[in-house]
Design an enzyme around this catalytic site. Structure first.
Site, short mmCIF file in Angstrom:
data_model
loop_
_atom_site.label_atom_id
_atom_site.label_comp_id
_atom_site.label_asym_id
_atom_site.label_seq_id
_atom_site.Cartn_x
_atom_site.Cartn_y
_atom_site.Cartn_z
N GLY A 223 0.96 -1.30 0.07
CA GLY A 223 0.13 0.07 0.10
C GLY A 223 0.65 1.33 0.05
O GLY A 223 1.97 1.33 -0.56
N SER A 224 0.44 2.33 0.73
CA SER A 224 0.84 3.61 0.57
C SER A 224 2.29 3.80 1.00
O SER A 224 2.89 4.81 0.50
CB SER A 224 -0.07 4.90 1.33
OG SER A 224 -1.28 4.55 0.80
N THR A 225 2.71 2.89 1.82
CA THR A 225 4.17 3.02 2.21
C THR A 225 5.25 2.91 1.16
O THR A 225 6.31 3.46 1.17
CB THR A 225 4.68 1.90 3.32
OG1 THR A 225 4.23 0.48 2.83
CG2 THR A 225 4.06 2.01 4.73
N PHE A 226 4.53 2.52 -0.21
CA PHE A 226 5.50 2.51 -1.33
C PHE A 226 5.60 3.85 -1.71
O PHE A 226 6.73 3.84 -2.76
CB PHE A 226 4.81 1.29 -2.51
CG PHE A 226 5.51 0.20 -2.58
CD1 PHE A 226 5.81 -0.66 -1.30
CD2 PHE A 226 5.89 -0.35 -3.65
CE1 PHE A 226 6.52 -1.94 -1.29
CE2 PHE A 226 6.72 -1.55 -3.74
CZ PHE A 226 6.73 -2.40 -2.67
N LYS A 227 4.73 4.74 -1.53
CA LYS A 227 4.92 6.04 -1.95
C LYS A 227 6.29 6.53 -1.35
O LYS A 227 6.98 7.48 -2.03
CB LYS A 227 3.93 7.14 -1.38
CG LYS A 227 2.71 6.69 -2.18
CD LYS A 227 1.23 7.36 -1.66
CE LYS A 227 -0.08 6.84 -2.36
NZ LYS A 227 -1.22 6.91 -1.44
#
Lengths: 375, 621
Positions: free
Chosen positions: B291-295
């Site tokens: 999820g958003s931790t990949f941002k």
């Protein structure tokens, strides 16, 4: 008395009819037990050092026939030859004994062995014992009967010198045997009773001295007197072995103690006998040693030559004492003492030296009718 | 020589008379005769003494063989040559605390051929060892074999009970048993060994050869921190009714894993009741869409390309429609967003545009390959999983991967990559064994200045964005949330979430990476019904960071720039004024064990030994 055919004048024929055949038989029986017990006791020791299981047994089977030949060969000799042989062996072994201090191999804290190419190692003190007994017998007899030559003094000097060398090694067990043999010879030659008594006291004092002088003697005594004070591993294991064996033993090869006792094939071979073959066999072995000793002493007493009496006595005492000390140590009757059991413990030096000892004994206890002048 | 007796005759006069008339020769004969007579008498005495001695030996032999003690013959296990096993070496934590060790035990076995009555024996054995079943034991004992194990690794009490049964044919074998004195602590890292002392999982398996050869393995794990982390995620799992959780604390400056936990867990001391679920190490075997931790990686990739700056703007006014999918924002702003805003509001739309516009599929794939996200992590565990990523990396994949969907990696990947993004741009392979200096020099994956921007973005997010719940005042925490829907049959399951938080601190020069990830947490009234990362994972990261600073004695003043880097102390730092035990007694080390008792570095204007008590309390509350 002895039926010697007139036509049988050969050396062998004469030997057969004059030798103490009962003692000879007992010695052969002891050797047979030795073979049996070496087979039982030595493989674990060999495996411990990572060698072929039967390496010790194989070596012992080389030593024993050699020892038998030496013994029989010497027993053919006349008393005069025995004396000469003793002199040669004594001189040779004293040189080697002195040499142990220079080129000796140190095993377990003592310099008792000398490395000989082909024979691995030799313990010269083993060879000193029988030859010294014969020589001191001759010196004492000379003094006593011929009243010439300062035999007493010379034998005292010789024995004192050998004892000094042995104590320096240190080899207390061997010293005790040498001193005891000489003491018995003095006693037999006619030491006054009060001197004998004094000597006994002095011997005891010597033991006490050893107790305070040598730490390993002290620790052994302490452990003997108070078994809880230290490591009594070998003796305790040995006692356990006898207990396990009971009357008839667990059966050949069924013993466990040999895997635990470092000296199961040498000093503690009786423990293996006790465990695997039981009390009956142990008593048989003991009886054989007692028989040879006492019978030889009895025959010595009937001799007409004082030299022969003293020499035979000395050799018989050495043989019997060594057996008695070994067995008594194994069953905690006396403090543990490093002493081999004649012809049964593994070891080439021991077997060969014992062959010389018993060979001379057999020679001296032959019927010497008409041989007196040959002495 | 007057000592010597000259004659055996009691009457010297008679002897003299006899000798007087005789020739010299006969006098000599006489002397000899006397000597012989003496010798004969003396020999008799000597023989009697010898006879007594031999008799004594014989009696003693009989006594020791038959009568002594009257006890049973003792049975000993004969030591056969070379049968003694060498002891399997210990596994210890970074401070030397024992995590796995070997103790000698006895094992019971039976030669059924020697049994008199197998059923009777089985009955007795079951009474002594109640955990065995009668039927099974009897079946073993009635079999036509000569050797069957009854039970291995007996406790001393059990050994005594079995020994007392006195069953002939039942014997004992000395063995060694693997013990994990810390129970469940670090179970997934340690793994476990079989009864034959072969490593079957974890470190026990990876270092099997080394351990068998007696060489101790020292982990990078700090047992104290491991306990803290395990306790915290267990609390979070219970609170949010999650089905599992994982957490990692990593030293960002060299890749050492200081703590790594996975729930549900197991006790390696009792491996008989293991379930696959408990054995599963989520940190290294679980591949999840993060999820958003990949941002974090998407933004770093864009900034590092040089085509995007912190002031670049991407439009997030309307959702993207591509193929049959629609990409939407959770915190939709419906306007163009700058890069910090994209990060703060966690905009999927802008992130996707950023990835497509700047890098394209090839560039994105190359970047993730560079930071090691396309292959299993290289570390000292046999249990490492391969990431899942699209074989045909197309535009749609690039868009979803930009916000962490369509690619699955393990939490350990996430920790490794995050460390590289904030530590100045160096990627270190995660290590579970204590690193010696420069054992892994690392590999530069982004520029230093990109890493500085990433620190700023992460810090911003913890101050005003979704990471506020992880912020520990005074310690410059940064972080990013990530809430991913778990894929289910025919699409994503909206109620089944993986809620993760990637934290790092201190953000001016990050030393620690802290990752907490909960599997299917449920929202609570106090979280407004939300089960998203900011509500469920971030608070745990906060708790762990609070414990770290108190454990290692880090003061807020330690975080100023220009000071030497933070070190990981091997002993807890005693609070000088208020002795507040911030470390549970169970994991505190004894005073005699102090190696480095001082705080890592003194704050400016303070001595290390006397920091202000108020400062200390911040960390312990």
């Amino acid at each position: 008395m002895i039926q010697v055919p007139r036509d049988d004048r050969s050396v062998i024929g004469q030997w057969w009819w004059t030798v103490d055949r009962w003692s000879l038989g007992a010695i052969l029986a002891i050797m047979a037990f030795g073979v049996m017990l070496t087979l039982a006791a030595s493989p674990p020791a060999a495996e411990r050092i990572g060698a072929d299981s039967f390496i010790f047994a194989k070596r012992q089977f080389m030593f024993l026939p050699l020892a038998l030949l030496v013994m029989l060969g010497i027993s053919l000799a006349s008393p005069r030859h025995v004396r000469r042989l003793a002199l040669v062996v004594f001189c040779g072994s004293i040189v080697l004994l002195a040499a142990t201090f220079v080129i000796g191999i140190e095993i377990k804290g003592a310099r008792r062995w000398i490395s000989v190419p082909g024979l691995s190692s030799v313990q010269p003190s083993e060879f000193v014992k029988p030859s010294l007994a014969v020589i001191s017998a001759w010196l004492l007899a000379q003094s006593r009967t011929e009243r010439r030559a300062p035999g007493y003094l010379m034998s005292t000097v010789l024995v004192g010198g050998v004892l000094a060398l042995l104590v320096m090694q240190p080899d207390l067990g061997m010293s005790v045997v040498v001193a005891s043999v000489w003491a018995v010879q003095l006693f037999v030659v006619g030491l006054p009773m009060w001197v004998a008594g004094f000597g006994a006291v002095a011997g005891a004092a010597g033991m006490v001295g050893a107790y305070f002088l040598f730490s390993h003697v002290r620790s052994r005594f302490d452990r003997f007197l108070d078994p809880t004070s230290g490591d009594n591993y070998q003796v305790n294991t040995s006692l356990e072995a006898f207990m396990n064996g009971s009357l008839f033993g667990r059966g050949p090869g069924e013993g466990t103690v040999k895997a635990q006792l470092p000296d199961a094939h040498t000093d503690f071979v009786m423990a293996v006998a006790g465990e695997e073959f039981g009390l009956v066999v142990c008593l048989m072995i003991l009886a054989l040693f007692a028989f040879v000793t006492l019978r030889s002493m009895s025959r010595a007493s009937k001799e007409t030559s004082l030299f022969i009496t003293l020499a035979a006595t000395g050799l018989a005492v050495q043989f019997g004492l060594q057996a008695a000390i070994n067995m008594a140590s194994t069953i905690q009757l006396i403090p543990a003492k490093g002493m081999t059991l004649p012809f049964i413990s593994y070891g080439g030096s021991s077997a060969l030296a014992m062959a010389i000892c018993v060979g001379m004994l057999l020679s001296l206890t032959r019927e010497h009718a008409g041989l007196r002048e040959a002495v | 020589m007057r000592l010597w007796r000259k004659s055996a005759s009691p009457d010297p006069a008679a002897a003299e008379n006899a000798a007087a008339g005789a020739r010299y020769a006969s006098a000599k004969e006489r002397l000899k005769g006397d000597a012989q007579e003496t010798a004969r008498q003396r020999l008799m005495i000597a023989s009697v003494i010898f006879g007594i001695a031999f008799t004594a030996v014989g009696l003693r032999m009989g006594y020791v063989s038959l009568l002594r003690d009257g006890a049973e013959p003792t049975q000993r296990v004969a030591a056969r040559g070379g049968s003694i096993q060498s002891e399997r070496a210990d596994i210890v934590d970074r401070n030397g605390a024992v995590l796995a060790t070997s103790v000698p035990v006895m094992s019971a076995f039976v030669n059924p051929h020697l049994l008199l009555d197998p059923q009777e024996a089985a009955r007795k054995i079951v009474t002594a060892l109640p955990d065995l079943k009668y039927d099974e034991v009897r079946e073993k004992l009635e079999g036509d074999r000569t050797f069957v194990w009854i039970k291995r690794g007996l406790s001393p009490r059990e050994h005594d009970r079995v020994n007392r049964l006195g069953i002939p044919g039942l014997e004992f074998q000395a063995e060694e048993r693997r013990i994990y004195p810390q129970g469940t602590a670090a179970a997934h890292i340690l793994g476990y060994a079989s009864v034959d002392n072969t490593g079957l999982a974890g470190m026990e398996r990876y270092f099997d050869q080394q351990l068998q050869s007696g060489e101790t393995v020292q982990l990078s794990i700090d047992l104290r921190l491991q306990r803290i982390v395990e306790r915290e995620i267990a609390r979070a799992v219970q609170k949010f009714s999650a089905i599992g959780a994982t957490a990692i604390v990593m030293d960002a400056t060299n890749g050492e894993v200081l703590a790594m936990a996975s729930l549900p867990t197991y006790n390696p001391n009792s491996t008989r009741t293991l379930t696959n679920e408990a054995l599963f190490n989520r940190a290294t075997l679980g591949v999840y869409e993060q999820g958003s931790t990949f941002k974090i990686f998407n933004t770093a990739m864009a900034l590092d390309s040089g085509k995007v700056s912190m002031t670049s703007v991407f439009d997030a006014t309307s959702p993207i429609k591509i193929d049959r999918f629609t990409i939407n924002d959770d915190h939709a702003q419906r306007r163009p967003l700058s890069v910090p805003e994209i990060f703060k509001y966690s905009s999927n739309i802008a992130s996707a545009k950023m990835a497509v516009d700047v890098m394209g599929p090839e560039g994105q794939r190359a970047f993730f390959d560079k930071i090691g996200f396309l292959k299993p992590v290289t570390t000292q565990l046999p249990e490492v999983a391969s990431p899942l990523w699209p074989r045909h990396w197309m535009k749609i994949n690039t868009m979803t991967i930009a916000f962490g969907h369509g690619i699955s990696v393990t939490p350990l990947h996430l920790a490794m990559g995050s460390a590289a993004m904030v530590n100045g741009g160096i990627l270190y392979q995660p290590s579970l064994v204590k690193r010696t200096a420069a054992s892994d020099k690392g590999r530069r994956v982004i520029q230093q200045k990109t890493s500085v921007h990433m620190r700023q973005l992460l810090r911003l997010n913890a101050v005003e964005g979704t990471g506020k719940n992880a912020n520990v005042p005074g310690y410059e925490v940064g972080g990013k949330t990530g809430t991913a829907e778990k894929p289910g049959r025919g699409g994503y399951r909206q109620k089944a979430l993986i809620s993760s938080f990637v934290g790092a601190f201190p953000m001016n020069d990050p030393k620690f990476i802290v990752i907490v990830s909960l599997d299917e947490p449920k929202g609570l009234p106090e979280t407004g019904g939300y089960a998203t990362a900011g509500w469920v994972a971030a608070p745990s990261v906060k708790v762990i960071i609070e414990q770290i600073v108190s454990l290692y004695g880090i003061l807020p003043g330690d975080l100023k720039e220009g000071l030497p880097p933070i070190e990981i102390a091997s002993t807890p730092v005693p609070a000088p004024v208020v002795p507040a035990p911030v470390v549970p007694a169970s994991i505190r080390r004894s005073p005699g064990d102090h190696r480095k008792a001082l705080p890592v570095r003194p704050a400016p204007g303070q001595t290390a030994a006397a920091p202000g008590p108020g400062v200390r309390r911040v960390a312990s509350e």
